[in-house]
Design an enzyme around this catalytic site. Structure first.
Site, PDB file in Angstrom:
ATOM      1  N   HIS A 176      -7.977 -12.219  -0.693  1.00  0.00           N
ATOM      2  CA  HIS A 176      -7.605 -12.015  -2.235  1.00  0.00           C
ATOM      3  C   HIS A 176      -8.606 -12.967  -2.891  1.00  0.00           C
ATOM      4  O   HIS A 176      -8.290 -14.124  -3.247  1.00  0.00           O
ATOM      5  CB  HIS A 176      -6.237 -12.419  -2.392  1.00  0.00           C
ATOM      6  CG  HIS A 176      -5.308 -11.439  -2.004  1.00  0.00           C
ATOM      7  ND1 HIS A 176      -5.013 -10.340  -2.801  1.00  0.00           N
ATOM      8  CD2 HIS A 176      -4.780 -11.181  -0.877  1.00  0.00           C
ATOM      9  CE1 HIS A 176      -3.885  -9.513  -2.152  1.00  0.00           C
ATOM     10  NE2 HIS A 176      -4.095 -10.027  -0.836  1.00  0.00           N
ATOM     11  N   GLU A 213      -9.432 -13.001  -5.956  1.00  0.00           N
ATOM     12  CA  GLU A 213      -8.679 -13.217  -7.441  1.00  0.00           C
ATOM     13  C   GLU A 213      -7.681 -14.197  -7.321  1.00  0.00           C
ATOM     14  O   GLU A 213      -7.270 -14.654  -8.454  1.00  0.00           O
ATOM     15  CB  GLU A 213      -8.094 -11.885  -7.810  1.00  0.00           C
ATOM     16  CG  GLU A 213      -6.737 -11.422  -7.293  1.00  0.00           C
ATOM     17  CD  GLU A 213      -6.780 -10.780  -5.765  1.00  0.00           C
ATOM     18  OE1 GLU A 213      -7.982 -10.763  -5.238  1.00  0.00           O
ATOM     19  OE2 GLU A 213      -5.876 -10.492  -5.199  1.00  0.00           O
ATOM     20  N   CYS A 262      -7.080  -5.917  -0.022  1.00  0.00           N
ATOM     21  CA  CYS A 262      -5.899  -5.944   0.965  1.00  0.00           C
ATOM     22  C   CYS A 262      -5.265  -4.597   0.914  1.00  0.00           C
ATOM     23  O   CYS A 262      -5.685  -3.738   1.468  1.00  0.00           O
ATOM     24  CB  CYS A 262      -5.094  -7.031   0.285  1.00  0.00           C
ATOM     25  SG  CYS A 262      -3.892  -7.745   1.526  1.00  0.00           S
ATOM     26  N   SER A 284       0.933  -1.106  -0.161  1.00  0.00           N
ATOM     27  CA  SER A 284      -0.139  -0.043  -0.066  1.00  0.00           C
ATOM     28  C   SER A 284       0.909   1.017  -0.224  1.00  0.00           C
ATOM     29  O   SER A 284       0.594   2.443  -0.652  1.00  0.00           O
ATOM     30  CB  SER A 284      -0.882   0.038   1.201  1.00  0.00           C
ATOM     31  OG  SER A 284      -0.453  -0.270   2.473  1.00  0.00           O
TER      32      SER A 284
HETATM   33  N1  GLN Z   1       1.063  -5.940   3.694  1.00  0.00           N
HETATM   34  C1  GLN Z   1       0.358  -5.165   2.488  1.00  0.00           C
HETATM   35  C2  GLN Z   1       0.122  -3.650   2.921  1.00  0.00           C
HETATM   36  O1  GLN Z   1       0.321  -3.420   4.073  1.00  0.00           O
HETATM   37  C3  GLN Z   1      -0.716  -5.525   2.104  1.00  0.00           C
HETATM   38  C4  GLN Z   1      -0.687  -7.110   1.372  1.00  0.00           C
HETATM   39  C5  GLN Z   1      -1.412  -7.369   0.310  1.00  0.00           C
HETATM   40  O2  GLN Z   1      -1.920  -6.476  -0.199  1.00  0.00           O
HETATM   41  N2  GLN Z   1      -1.539  -8.827   0.061  1.00  0.00           N
HETATM   42  O3  GLN Z   1       0.337  -2.985   2.187  1.00  0.00           O
END
Ligand code: GLN
Length: 191
Positions: free
Chosen positions: A171, A173, A78, A48
């Site tokens: 997820h 997908e 996520c 992110s």
């Molecule tokens: N750990 C990631 C984050 O904090 C997110 C993980 C993911 O999108 N699979 O950005």
């Protein structure tokens, strides 16, 4: 129905495949003019902080906020959930976001040893359980009153909806179960 997948970083191809299977036309979105051409958008999982920085660098934060405010359907998985969250709590922040979804999240909340896991979830509106894959997933620590919780894991929300926004800490997908993407495409068709 033309559904964009934000293609700055993350699992773009998997979402595109799932969207096509749900009957939508999937297109990659990297620029403002491409965003303007889609009816809905998926913000994929990934990292992110990285996706947020790229959204800022490519001047997409403002246009994306405007599209959300004018009713475009957006689904964040996520990292995408983190990027839509009103608040990020805990040690790791995500400074560049579109804080339209009234939830509070914590990044990488499920701990080091079990940072990736799979489980079956009961989802509101689905007849059969949903097999869900969590990868270094954020937790949803609090939700506002306009947020509908569609699924929980160990008592905490993991799948939520607020009007035109849909978000999951897992997820869909990554599996062949097309129900979540179908739900999102239906939402997009109505918005
Ligand atoms: N750990 C990631 C984050 O904090 C997110 C993980 C993911 O999108 N699979 O950005």
């Amino acid at each position: 129905m033309k559904v964009g997948v934000l293609a700055l970083q993350g699992d773009v191809r998997e979402h595109a495949r799932s969207l096509e299977a749900a009957g939508a036309t999937a297109v990659q979105v990297k620029r403002d003019d491409q965003l303007a051409g889609v009816d809905a958008l998926v913000i994929p999982g990934g990292e992110s902080t990285t996706i947020g920085k790229l959204l800022d660098r490519f001047d997409l934060l403002g246009p994306l906020r405007e599209r959300i405010d004018s009713g475009m359907a957006v689904y964040g998985t996520c990292a995408g959930l983190i990027l839509l969250a009103r608040e990020v709590v805990g040690r790791e922040d995500a400074p560049f976001r579109i804080p339209a979804l009234d939830v509070s999240v914590r990044r990488n909340a499920y701990g080091r040893q079990v940072d990736s896991f799979e489980t079956d979830l009961r989802v509101k509106g689905f007849d059969e359980p949903l097999h869900a894959v969590f990868i270094r997933a954020p937790s949803i620590e609090a939700v506002g009153e306009d947020v509908e919780v569609l699924a929980e894991h160990e008592g905490a929300p993991v799948f939520v909806r607020q009007g035109n926004l849909l978000a999951s800490s897992f997820h869909p997908e990554m599996t062949d179960d097309g129900r979540v993407h179908r739900l999102f495409v239906e939402m997009a068709e109505k918005s």
